[in-house]
Design a protein around this motif. Sequence first.
Motif, PDB file in Angstrom:
ATOM      1  N   GLY A 252       0.815  -1.217   0.000  1.00 36.98           N
ATOM      2  CA  GLY A 252       0.000   0.000   0.000  1.00 36.98           C
ATOM      3  C   GLY A 252       0.842   1.257   0.000  1.00 36.98           C
ATOM      4  N   LYS A 253       1.950   1.237   0.738  1.00 31.98           N
ATOM      5  CA  LYS A 253       2.857   2.385   0.723  1.00 31.98           C
ATOM      6  C   LYS A 253       3.529   2.519  -0.638  1.00 31.98           C
ATOM      7  CE  LYS A 253       6.945   4.454   2.792  1.00 31.98           C
ATOM      8  NZ  LYS A 253       8.112   4.272   3.693  1.00 31.98           N
ATOM      9  N   GLN A 254       3.988   1.392  -1.194  1.00 31.67           N
ATOM     10  CA  GLN A 254       4.639   1.420  -2.510  1.00 31.67           C
ATOM     11  C   GLN A 254       3.698   1.946  -3.584  1.00 31.67           C
ATOM     12  OE1 GLN A 254       6.186  -2.474  -3.446  1.00 31.67           O
ATOM     13  NE2 GLN A 254       8.071  -2.151  -2.283  1.00 31.67           N
ATOM     14  N   ARG A 255       2.435   1.596  -3.507  1.00 29.27           N
ATOM     15  CA  ARG A 255       1.446   2.049  -4.496  1.00 29.27           C
ATOM     16  C   ARG A 255       1.137   3.536  -4.369  1.00 29.27           C
ATOM     17  NH1 ARG A 255      -3.260  -2.423  -3.369  1.00 29.27           N
ATOM     18  NH2 ARG A 255      -2.431  -4.195  -4.539  1.00 29.27           N
ATOM     19  N   GLY A 256       1.507   4.140  -3.247  1.00 29.46           N
ATOM     20  CA  GLY A 256       1.161   5.532  -3.003  1.00 29.46           C
ATOM     21  C   GLY A 256      -0.202   5.704  -2.361  1.00 29.46           C
ATOM     22  N   GLN A 257      -0.795   4.589  -1.897  1.00 28.88           N
ATOM     23  CA  GLN A 257      -2.090   4.673  -1.227  1.00 28.88           C
ATOM     24  C   GLN A 257      -1.929   5.217   0.193  1.00 28.88           C
ATOM     25  OE1 GLN A 257      -2.919   0.406  -2.055  1.00 28.88           O
ATOM     26  NE2 GLN A 257      -4.928   1.076  -2.788  1.00 28.88           N
ATOM     27  N   ILE A 258      -1.056   4.609   0.970  1.00 29.32           N
ATOM     28  CA  ILE A 258      -0.870   4.984   2.372  1.00 29.32           C
ATOM     29  C   ILE A 258       0.150   6.117   2.467  1.00 29.32           C
ATOM     30  CG2 ILE A 258      -0.159   4.176   4.643  1.00 29.32           C
ATOM     31  CD1 ILE A 258      -1.023   1.349   3.773  1.00 29.32           C
ATOM     32  N   LYS A 259      -0.278   7.227   3.052  1.00 30.05           N
ATOM     33  CA  LYS A 259       0.571   8.420   3.136  1.00 30.05           C
ATOM     34  C   LYS A 259       0.675   8.887   4.586  1.00 30.05           C
ATOM     35  CE  LYS A 259      -0.764  10.112  -1.486  1.00 30.05           C
ATOM     36  NZ  LYS A 259      -1.669   8.979  -1.798  1.00 30.05           N
ATOM     37  N   PRO A 260       1.736   9.655   4.917  1.00 28.96           N
ATOM     38  CA  PRO A 260       1.879  10.172   6.275  1.00 28.96           C
ATOM     39  C   PRO A 260       0.625  10.904   6.732  1.00 28.96           C
ATOM     40  CG  PRO A 260       3.884  10.561   5.029  1.00 28.96           C
ATOM     41  CD  PRO A 260       2.871  10.039   4.050  1.00 28.96           C
TER      42      PRO A 260
END
Length: 323
Positions: free
Chosen positions: A293-301
């Motif tokens: 999810g982080k790699q996909r750009g879904q999960i952000k700070p």
Amino acid sequence: MTIRAAVRGVGHYLPERVVPNSEFEAIVDTSDEWIRSRSGIERRHFAADGQTTSDLATRAAQAALADAGIDGSQIDAIIVATSTPDLTFPSVATMVQAALGITRGFAFDIQAVCAGFVYALANANALIVSGQATRVLVIGAETFSRLMNWQDRTTCVLFGDGAGAVVLEAVEGTGTTADRGILATDLNSDGRYKDILYVDGGTSTGTTGHLVMEGKEVFRHAIEKLAETARTALDRAGLTPEDVDWIVPHQANIRIIEGTAKRMQVPMERVVVTVQDHGNTSAASIPLALSVGKQRGQIKPGDLLVMEAIGGGLAWGSVVLRW
């Protein structure tokens, strides 16, 4: 001042061998369409001969440490959630500790099957909040392909191998829901239901055994209990489903994922889904989904996440975390 356990780094590892649904057509009475329609799974990864759970866990740990920008010497504790350890003992966590060259701190495994990573996060959070550790490496790793009954088409097509890891570290918060880190947890179990999902081996039989599952019963319990535990954890944090940016669920079955999201009144556009590519990787599924999810750009700070899982025991639980 409030101490929170915040994610500093995340990473994952998947074995090289990719197994599409079509491979199962030669060994059991099934088809790609049958598997997809009932589970949402299209492919999964299987560990190579000689590749162990600790191997996968170590690779995921290395990825998480690199993402965090630290090395193993800065880790105080390692917790590995797994139901497929290399050996009965010692723990996989101590094997990872040695592989990473760490000679300080402590390491142990947690066994709560598919809920293992949620249980491990809750324990890591307690260690950090109590001051017993500043940085904890939390890993979910499984080689479930080694527990399959290859004549049972209802189970052997569902599971895969892999590992995911996060580095949790102590940060100062304000005590509000705006803080980064773990905001609330909820853990549950009910041993009355052990016979609907278990492995028929162990010290009582002298064999490794195979996974046995009553799919309809597991499905019935899963949606109700997952939605309930997620709402309980949100209540404890003083939040509601409307505040959630992402549900990161245990990736067991797309119908369970969709059913839980519907009960929580969270649209599927706010659910991280990886089951199509990984299958059910048990305790590894949530950290795998976090990393992807982080790699996909879904999960952000700053995003608010709810992680929830249920597994054999029955054991289930959830974690509310701000990324």
